[in-house]
Write an enzyme that holds these catalytic residues in place. Structure first.
Site, PDB file in Angstrom:
ATOM      1  N   ARG A   1      -0.704  12.381  -9.655  1.00 26.52           N
ATOM      2  CA  ARG A   1       0.640  12.231  -9.946  1.00 26.52           C
ATOM      3  C   ARG A   1       1.008  10.704  -9.560  1.00 26.52           C
ATOM      4  O   ARG A   1       1.823  10.210 -10.396  1.00 26.52           O
ATOM      5  CB  ARG A   1       1.481  13.323  -8.882  1.00 26.52           C
ATOM      6  CG  ARG A   1       2.711  12.984  -8.991  1.00 26.52           C
ATOM      7  CD  ARG A   1       3.692  14.037  -8.401  1.00 26.52           C
ATOM      8  NE  ARG A   1       3.231  14.117  -6.878  1.00 26.52           N
ATOM      9  CZ  ARG A   1       3.648  13.488  -5.793  1.00 26.52           C
ATOM     10  NH1 ARG A   1       4.637  12.508  -6.110  1.00 26.52           N
ATOM     11  NH2 ARG A   1       3.254  13.512  -4.558  1.00 26.52           N
TER      12      ARG A   1
ATOM     13  N   HIS B   1      -6.432   8.082  -2.567  1.00 29.91           N
ATOM     14  CA  HIS B   1      -5.496   6.936  -2.045  1.00 29.91           C
ATOM     15  C   HIS B   1      -6.009   5.737  -2.912  1.00 29.91           C
ATOM     16  O   HIS B   1      -7.155   5.578  -2.994  1.00 29.91           O
ATOM     17  CB  HIS B   1      -5.901   6.832  -0.501  1.00 29.91           C
ATOM     18  CG  HIS B   1      -5.617   5.631  -0.088  1.00 29.91           C
ATOM     19  ND1 HIS B   1      -4.097   5.192   0.376  1.00 29.91           N
ATOM     20  CD2 HIS B   1      -6.092   4.311   0.245  1.00 29.91           C
ATOM     21  CE1 HIS B   1      -4.169   3.761   0.811  1.00 29.91           C
ATOM     22  NE2 HIS B   1      -5.509   3.264   1.014  1.00 29.91           N
TER      23      HIS B   1
ATOM     24  N   LYS C   1       9.596   4.385  -2.620  1.00 28.13           N
ATOM     25  CA  LYS C   1       8.333   3.871  -2.278  1.00 28.13           C
ATOM     26  C   LYS C   1       8.267   2.265  -2.672  1.00 28.13           C
ATOM     27  O   LYS C   1       8.503   1.926  -3.888  1.00 28.13           O
ATOM     28  CB  LYS C   1       7.164   4.715  -3.102  1.00 28.13           C
ATOM     29  CG  LYS C   1       5.532   4.339  -2.629  1.00 28.13           C
ATOM     30  CD  LYS C   1       4.740   5.370  -3.398  1.00 28.13           C
ATOM     31  CE  LYS C   1       3.371   4.836  -3.062  1.00 28.13           C
ATOM     32  NZ  LYS C   1       2.356   5.820  -3.298  1.00 28.13           N
TER      33      LYS C   1
ATOM     34  N   THR D   1       0.913   1.386  -7.868  1.00 29.29           N
ATOM     35  CA  THR D   1       0.174   1.015  -8.917  1.00 29.29           C
ATOM     36  C   THR D   1      -0.224   2.305  -9.978  1.00 29.29           C
ATOM     37  O   THR D   1      -0.728   3.426  -9.287  1.00 29.29           O
ATOM     38  CB  THR D   1      -1.095   0.313  -8.435  1.00 29.29           C
ATOM     39  OG1 THR D   1      -0.938  -0.710  -7.645  1.00 29.29           O
ATOM     40  CG2 THR D   1      -2.058   0.096 -10.018  1.00 29.29           C
TER      41      THR D   1
ATOM     42  N   HIS E   1      -0.608   7.908  -9.551  1.00 26.48           N
ATOM     43  CA  HIS E   1      -1.482   6.747  -9.818  1.00 26.48           C
ATOM     44  C   HIS E   1      -2.123   6.894 -11.118  1.00 26.48           C
ATOM     45  O   HIS E   1      -2.569   5.513 -11.789  1.00 26.48           O
ATOM     46  CB  HIS E   1      -2.437   6.382  -8.789  1.00 26.48           C
ATOM     47  CG  HIS E   1      -2.006   6.158  -7.570  1.00 26.48           C
ATOM     48  ND1 HIS E   1      -1.481   4.904  -7.258  1.00 26.48           N
ATOM     49  CD2 HIS E   1      -2.222   6.628  -6.389  1.00 26.48           C
ATOM     50  CE1 HIS E   1      -0.902   4.929  -5.933  1.00 26.48           C
ATOM     51  NE2 HIS E   1      -1.360   6.002  -5.314  1.00 26.48           N
TER      52      HIS E   1
HETATM   53  P1  PAX Z   1      -1.358   7.462   0.852  1.00 21.68           P
HETATM   54  O1  PAX Z   1      -0.252   8.178   1.370  1.00 21.68           O
HETATM   55  O2  PAX Z   1      -1.513   6.011   1.499  1.00 21.68           O
HETATM   56  O3  PAX Z   1      -2.803   7.952   0.815  1.00 21.68           O
HETATM   57  P2  PAX Z   1      -1.050   6.351  -1.846  1.00 21.68           P
HETATM   58  O4  PAX Z   1      -2.445   5.763  -2.074  1.00 21.68           O
HETATM   59  O5  PAX Z   1      -0.285   6.854  -3.144  1.00 21.68           O
HETATM   60  O6  PAX Z   1      -1.084   7.138  -0.562  1.00 21.68           O
HETATM   61  P3  PAX Z   1      -1.956  12.349   2.705  1.00 21.68           P
HETATM   62  O7  PAX Z   1      -2.334  13.805   3.254  1.00 21.68           O
HETATM   63  O8  PAX Z   1      -1.501  12.608   1.566  1.00 21.68           O
HETATM   64  O9  PAX Z   1      -1.242  11.966   3.951  1.00 21.68           O
HETATM   65  N1  PAX Z   1      -6.680   8.942   2.911  1.00 21.68           N
HETATM   66  C1  PAX Z   1      -6.777   7.706   3.032  1.00 21.68           C
HETATM   67  N2  PAX Z   1      -5.741   6.620   3.397  1.00 21.68           N
HETATM   68  C2  PAX Z   1      -6.043   5.607   3.477  1.00 21.68           C
HETATM   69  N3  PAX Z   1      -7.248   5.155   3.639  1.00 21.68           N
HETATM   70  C3  PAX Z   1      -8.409   6.014   3.507  1.00 21.68           C
HETATM   71  N4  PAX Z   1      -9.629   5.440   3.816  1.00 21.68           N
HETATM   72  C4  PAX Z   1      -8.233   7.338   3.267  1.00 21.68           C
HETATM   73  N5  PAX Z   1      -8.693   8.475   3.056  1.00 21.68           N
HETATM   74  C5  PAX Z   1      -8.099   9.397   2.864  1.00 21.68           C
HETATM   75  C6  PAX Z   1      -2.861   9.303   0.223  1.00 21.68           C
HETATM   76  C7  PAX Z   1      -3.859  10.094   0.956  1.00 21.68           C
HETATM   77  O10 PAX Z   1      -5.252   9.588   1.134  1.00 21.68           O
HETATM   78  C8  PAX Z   1      -5.592   9.711   2.424  1.00 21.68           C
HETATM   79  C9  PAX Z   1      -4.415   9.616   3.063  1.00 21.68           C
HETATM   80  O11 PAX Z   1      -4.500  10.031   4.699  1.00 21.68           O
HETATM   81  C10 PAX Z   1      -3.349  10.531   2.420  1.00 21.68           C
HETATM   82  O12 PAX Z   1      -3.312  11.667   2.741  1.00 21.68           O
HETATM   83  O13 PAX Z   1      -0.733   1.692   0.903  1.00 21.68           O
HETATM   84  C11 PAX Z   1       0.554   2.579   0.975  1.00 21.68           C
HETATM   85  C12 PAX Z   1       0.624   2.970  -0.362  1.00 21.68           C
HETATM   86  O14 PAX Z   1       1.152   1.913  -1.414  1.00 21.68           O
HETATM   87  C13 PAX Z   1       0.087   2.217  -2.535  1.00 21.68           C
HETATM   88  C14 PAX Z   1      -1.209   3.008  -1.986  1.00 21.68           C
HETATM   89  C15 PAX Z   1      -0.465   3.817  -0.875  1.00 21.68           C
HETATM   90  O15 PAX Z   1       0.013   5.304  -1.565  1.00 21.68           O
HETATM   91  P4  PAX Z   1      -1.276   0.959   2.125  1.00 21.68           P
HETATM   92  O16 PAX Z   1      -0.223  -0.188   2.740  1.00 21.68           O
HETATM   93  O17 PAX Z   1      -1.483   2.077   3.275  1.00 21.68           O
HETATM   94  O18 PAX Z   1      -2.595   0.257   1.798  1.00 21.68           O
HETATM   95  N6  PAX Z   1      -0.500   0.868  -3.110  1.00 21.68           N
HETATM   96  C16 PAX Z   1      -0.707   0.080  -2.218  1.00 21.68           C
HETATM   97  C17 PAX Z   1      -0.511   0.776  -4.373  1.00 21.68           C
HETATM   98  O19 PAX Z   1       0.007   1.866  -5.247  1.00 21.68           O
HETATM   99  N7  PAX Z   1      -0.730  -0.239  -5.202  1.00 21.68           N
HETATM  100  C18 PAX Z   1      -1.212  -1.543  -4.312  1.00 21.68           C
HETATM  101  O20 PAX Z   1      -1.611  -2.435  -4.947  1.00 21.68           O
HETATM  102  C19 PAX Z   1      -1.146  -1.299  -3.058  1.00 21.68           C
HETATM  103  C20 PAX Z   1      -1.481  -2.250  -2.070  1.00 21.68           C
END
Ligand code: PAX
Length: 122
Positions: free
Chosen positions: A10, A119, A41, A45, A12
């Site tokens: 959803r 993630h 947010k 990406t 990405h």
């Molecule tokens: P998330 O909430 O960080 O992770 P995102 O990727 O969309 O979502 P739930 O149950 O949802 O809380 N998970 C992990 N997270 C981090 N690291 C590891 N190794 C890992 N393994 C599993 C979604 C779920 O993944 C699980 C984590 O517990 C979550 O579970 O980035 C912040 C947000 O910005 C986006 C990516 C992140 O959202 P940051 O600062 O933490 O790196 N984002 C970031 C992006 O879309 N594009 C970019 O260029 C960057 C830098």
């Protein structure tokens, strides 16, 4: 399909559109994909490649994630993406984004069986 994998798709995946220079792309997509609910947010990406190609990143070698876990994997090839970054003056609930289409290697964290992206690490 686990909840983490569904949330990743959803937030990405946008396989069916090309990188979109239209400045409305992020405003519309961030809203449509529910990333402006409760708060704007700050950075997100979207990846414009087939889901299979993004899932296949999980078979690349393990590398360290920003949070210190070792379940991250970097794409071999560069991928078409659009970065959405919240504009400085933007105030919830009126979330306004900069839209930046680009090509780069992406890093994802993978979990589960099947082992799939949950993630985006960069
Ligand atoms: P998330 O909430 O960080 O992770 P995102 O990727 O969309 O979502 P739930 O149950 O949802 O809380 N998970 C992990 N997270 C981090 N690291 C590891 N190794 C890992 N393994 C599993 C979604 C779920 O993944 C699980 C984590 O517990 C979550 O579970 O980035 C912040 C947000 O910005 C986006 C990516 C992140 O959202 P940051 O600062 O933490 O790196 N984002 C970031 C992006 O879309 N594009 C970019 O260029 C960057 C830098």
């Amino acid at each position: 399909q686990g909840p983490g994998a569904m949330k990743f798709q959803r937030q990405h995946m946008d396989s069916n559109s090309r990188p979109n220079p239209n400045s409305n792309y992020c405003d519309q997509m961030m809203k449509k994909r529910k990333m402006t609910v409760g708060a704007c947010k700050p950075l997100n990406t979207f990846v414009h490649e087939p889901l299979k190609d993004v899932e296949d990143i999980c078979i690349q070698r393990n590398i360290r994630c920003k949070n210190g876990q070792n379940n991250c994997h970097k794409s071999k090839s560069s991928m078409r993406v659009t970065d959405c970054r919240l504009t400085n003056g933007s105030r919830y609930p009126n979330c306004k984004y900069h839209t930046s289409p680009t090509k780069r290697q992406i890093t994802v964290a993978c979990v589960g069986n099947p082992y799939v992206p949950v993630h985006l690490d960069g």
